[in-house]
Design a protein around this motif. Sequence first.
Motif, PDB file in Angstrom:
ATOM      1  N   ASP A  78      55.244  72.240  -1.082  1.00 45.15           N
ATOM      2  CA  ASP A  78      56.106  71.052  -1.083  1.00 45.15           C
ATOM      3  C   ASP A  78      55.526  69.924  -0.228  1.00 45.15           C
ATOM      4  OD1 ASP A  78      57.931  72.229  -2.711  1.00 45.15           O
ATOM      5  OD2 ASP A  78      59.465  72.573  -1.186  1.00 45.15           O
ATOM      6  N   ASN A  79      54.879  70.312   0.873  1.00 43.99           N
ATOM      7  CA  ASN A  79      54.497  69.296   1.862  1.00 43.99           C
ATOM      8  C   ASN A  79      53.004  69.078   2.045  1.00 43.99           C
ATOM      9  OD1 ASN A  79      57.210  68.591   3.215  1.00 43.99           O
ATOM     10  ND2 ASN A  79      57.205  70.823   3.116  1.00 43.99           N
ATOM     11  N   MET A 139      49.096  78.076  -2.200  1.00 48.21           N
ATOM     12  CA  MET A 139      48.053  77.604  -3.107  1.00 48.21           C
ATOM     13  C   MET A 139      48.629  76.958  -4.360  1.00 48.21           C
ATOM     14  SD  MET A 139      44.693  79.666  -4.362  1.00 48.21           S
ATOM     15  CE  MET A 139      45.465  80.633  -5.605  1.00 48.21           C
ATOM     16  N   LEU A 140      49.687  77.592  -4.902  1.00 44.71           N
ATOM     17  CA  LEU A 140      50.239  77.132  -6.176  1.00 44.71           C
ATOM     18  C   LEU A 140      51.744  76.943  -6.053  1.00 44.71           C
ATOM     19  CD1 LEU A 140      48.464  79.892  -8.259  1.00 44.71           C
ATOM     20  CD2 LEU A 140      47.734  77.509  -8.134  1.00 44.71           C
ATOM     21  N   PRO A 141      52.277  75.857  -6.599  1.00 41.59           N
ATOM     22  CA  PRO A 141      53.726  75.667  -6.549  1.00 41.59           C
ATOM     23  C   PRO A 141      54.449  76.593  -7.530  1.00 41.59           C
ATOM     24  CG  PRO A 141      52.639  73.774  -7.602  1.00 41.59           C
ATOM     25  CD  PRO A 141      51.558  74.741  -7.221  1.00 41.59           C
ATOM     26  N   GLY A 142      55.687  76.901  -7.213  1.00 41.52           N
ATOM     27  CA  GLY A 142      56.549  77.624  -8.147  1.00 41.52           C
ATOM     28  C   GLY A 142      56.149  79.050  -8.442  1.00 41.52           C
ATOM     29  N   VAL A 143      55.566  79.740  -7.479  1.00 39.99           N
ATOM     30  CA  VAL A 143      55.111  81.101  -7.744  1.00 39.99           C
ATOM     31  C   VAL A 143      56.126  82.137  -7.261  1.00 39.99           C
ATOM     32  CG1 VAL A 143      52.690  80.483  -7.659  1.00 39.99           C
ATOM     33  CG2 VAL A 143      53.863  81.183  -5.565  1.00 39.99           C
ATOM     34  N   ALA A 201      57.503  83.755   0.804  1.00 43.86           N
ATOM     35  CA  ALA A 201      57.786  82.766  -0.233  1.00 43.86           C
ATOM     36  C   ALA A 201      58.202  81.436   0.386  1.00 43.86           C
ATOM     37  CB  ALA A 201      58.877  83.289  -1.168  1.00 43.86           C
ATOM     38  N   GLY A 202      58.945  81.520   1.503  1.00 48.05           N
ATOM     39  CA  GLY A 202      59.370  80.295   2.189  1.00 48.05           C
ATOM     40  C   GLY A 202      58.179  79.513   2.721  1.00 48.05           C
ATOM     41  N   ALA A 203      57.228  80.232   3.328  1.00 49.85           N
ATOM     42  CA  ALA A 203      56.033  79.564   3.857  1.00 49.85           C
ATOM     43  C   ALA A 203      55.242  78.935   2.714  1.00 49.85           C
ATOM     44  CB  ALA A 203      55.171  80.560   4.626  1.00 49.85           C
ATOM     45  N   SER A 204      55.144  79.675   1.609  1.00 49.10           N
ATOM     46  CA  SER A 204      54.378  79.163   0.466  1.00 49.10           C
ATOM     47  C   SER A 204      55.025  77.904  -0.108  1.00 49.10           C
ATOM     48  CB  SER A 204      54.273  80.253  -0.605  1.00 49.10           C
ATOM     49  OG  SER A 204      53.333  79.875  -1.581  1.00 49.10           O
ATOM     50  N   TRP A 257      69.105  82.905  -1.921  1.00 39.82           N
ATOM     51  CA  TRP A 257      68.176  81.821  -2.234  1.00 39.82           C
ATOM     52  C   TRP A 257      67.235  82.194  -3.373  1.00 39.82           C
ATOM     53  CZ3 TRP A 257      62.890  82.275  -2.073  1.00 39.82           C
ATOM     54  CH2 TRP A 257      62.404  83.443  -1.467  1.00 39.82           C
ATOM     55  N   MET A 258      67.078  83.520  -3.597  1.00 40.91           N
ATOM     56  CA  MET A 258      66.154  83.926  -4.647  1.00 40.91           C
ATOM     57  C   MET A 258      66.627  83.502  -6.016  1.00 40.91           C
ATOM     58  SD  MET A 258      64.714  87.625  -3.589  1.00 40.91           S
ATOM     59  CE  MET A 258      63.847  87.727  -5.142  1.00 40.91           C
ATOM     60  N   ASP A 259      67.952  83.326  -6.170  1.00 40.28           N
ATOM     61  CA  ASP A 259      68.462  82.855  -7.450  1.00 40.28           C
ATOM     62  C   ASP A 259      67.813  81.526  -7.812  1.00 40.28           C
ATOM     63  OD1 ASP A 259      70.020  85.035  -7.407  1.00 40.28           O
ATOM     64  OD2 ASP A 259      71.848  83.992  -6.766  1.00 40.28           O
ATOM     65  N   GLU A 260      67.635  80.738  -6.780  1.00 38.92           N
ATOM     66  CA  GLU A 260      67.039  79.427  -6.969  1.00 38.92           C
ATOM     67  C   GLU A 260      65.596  79.552  -7.460  1.00 38.92           C
ATOM     68  OE1 GLU A 260      66.111  75.721  -4.088  1.00 38.92           O
ATOM     69  OE2 GLU A 260      67.668  77.124  -3.432  1.00 38.92           O
ATOM     70  N   ALA A 261      64.944  80.619  -7.035  1.00 37.77           N
ATOM     71  CA  ALA A 261      63.561  80.823  -7.456  1.00 37.77           C
ATOM     72  C   ALA A 261      63.474  81.281  -8.906  1.00 37.77           C
ATOM     73  CB  ALA A 261      62.898  81.856  -6.542  1.00 37.77           C
ATOM     74  N   GLY A 262      64.619  81.446  -9.531  1.00 36.32           N
ATOM     75  CA  GLY A 262      64.613  81.727 -10.957  1.00 36.32           C
ATOM     76  C   GLY A 262      64.544  83.204 -11.291  1.00 36.32           C
ATOM     77  N   ASP A 263      64.602  84.054 -10.277  1.00 33.60           N
ATOM     78  CA  ASP A 263      64.477  85.475 -10.545  1.00 33.60           C
ATOM     79  C   ASP A 263      65.836  86.132 -10.384  1.00 33.60           C
ATOM     80  OD1 ASP A 263      63.911  88.087 -10.784  1.00 33.60           O
ATOM     81  OD2 ASP A 263      62.573  88.220  -9.050  1.00 33.60           O
ATOM     82  N   ARG A 264      66.535  86.299 -11.514  1.00 32.71           N
ATOM     83  CA  ARG A 264      67.881  86.854 -11.450  1.00 32.71           C
ATOM     84  C   ARG A 264      67.910  88.303 -11.927  1.00 32.71           C
ATOM     85  NH1 ARG A 264      72.126  83.300 -11.185  1.00 32.71           N
ATOM     86  NH2 ARG A 264      71.572  81.123 -10.896  1.00 32.71           N
TER      87      ARG A 264
END
Lengths: 412, 106
Positions: free
Chosen positions: A268-269, A322-326, A260-263, A223-230
């Motif tokens: 998101d919600n 606190m911040l999206p996309g971190v 990261a999932g909790a964040s 799932w981390m790939d999705e977070a943009g960190d390859r």
Amino acid sequence: MEELGSLLLVREPGALTGMADALTAAGYAVTSSLLADVLADRAGAPDAVVLDAVCTPAQRAGVIEHLGGALPVLVATDGDPALVEPHLSAGVDAVLPPFLPPLLRARVESARELVRLTTGSTTSAQAAEQARIEKELQIGRDIQEGFLPRTLPQPAGWDIAARFRPAREVAGDFYDAFEMVNGRRVGFVVADVCDKGVGAALFMALIRTLVRSGAQQNVSMGWMDEAGDRSGRDWLSGEASTRKRALPSIGTGPLLNAVAGASKYMTDNHLEQGYFATMFFGMIDPKDGALLYVNGGHNPPAIVRGDGTRQDLPPTGPAVGMLPGVQFRIGEAKLERGDTLFAYTDGVPEAKDEDGRFFGEARMYALLEQPVETSAGLLDRVDAGLHAFVRGAVPFDDITMMAVRRLPAGET
Amino acid sequence: MPFDATLSTEGQVATITLTGELDAAAAPAFRARIEEAAGASPERLVLMAERLSYMSSAGLRSLVFAKQKMGQAVDIYIVAAQDPVIETIRLTGFDHSVIMQEAYVG
């Protein structure tokens, strides 16, 4: 004649002649005022009021309000008896001539009794409401306690203890400790949901659940790939030498997944509610003392070495939610035998004494750097230091502490 | 020192000057100012923090709230903040969402 208290007589000029004398004879300390003047008077509230019935019900209410409200009141007239009707229909008793002292006394006293009863019942209604709120908060507190671990895991060779003291009935702080990766790792969390009260407590319940559930799922790192960190390496911070490791250690997936999932769930919600949590999530390998952690904007926990030196564990990412996309990174450290990790919430350094001074980090660190015998002993020491400092000051913030100690060789 | 927050608006810039300790008890007053400032639809929110001696997590939540309220297009400046306040903002990573300055440069 005995003194029954003060009574204010409010009348039109020339009206209610003889009333003042009759009331005095009935046993009251009477002062008189004209209807036109009474609102300008600044006298204190009398024990009872007799008003000329020529006033309107609204005027009557205005006079009582001016005098402080909730006063026994009668209206009286020696003019047209019809004047009393609007007052009677509003529930105010009225007297008509002849103004006999025993009669006046009976009527004034019954008006006083009525006020005593009605204000008394208001107070008990308020008390009942207060009791209901307190009961609800107690229920909230009981439920919240269910979101804290009943027991802490105690892997062989380790000593784990925690303290939790909410400033109010419900708290935004929480701590947790649990086995991960089928018992091969032990995770522990100290977190502080921003702000106070019921709102913070609700988010505490949510975030605790998200973190615990994320930590105990078996996840791949995919799932981390999705977070943009390859890059495959940025997830690991700390000493350059330790960063050379190419493969993730056991448990890094659940650790990152949890935080990261909790964040992500929060942003998101629940972004609009503006709640977030600072959080330290550590994961030890009980066999060798290796520590992997994510510090989401939390006060740096300290590793107190057996020799009294200290290593702080600074943030590896922002506050959770606190911040999206971190991105969160994983920090690395190691607990040698005799080392103790001390994690806390800001309620510790930000505890205030009666003069509003902060306990501060310097005092806290000084307490940490003395030799540690047991985890509970260390927490007791900090607790005692806090108590001695704040003295009688009302606790304003939740206080949560956890100590994770790797026992020295020879101790079990 | 008791908390105080005063708002002034000049053109497209809303400025809130903060004094005292911004804790949970003071946060509602700060939020009321933020709401007020947002009402003027400014392009920039400047928080003058020179005399702000402390900010708790509840205070920080107000800043996060300000960011939500104003929208991503509105830059928030935190000017001349004292070390403990800077520390609180940096610790949580919120410094990446605002512009921290020692003196206001528009």
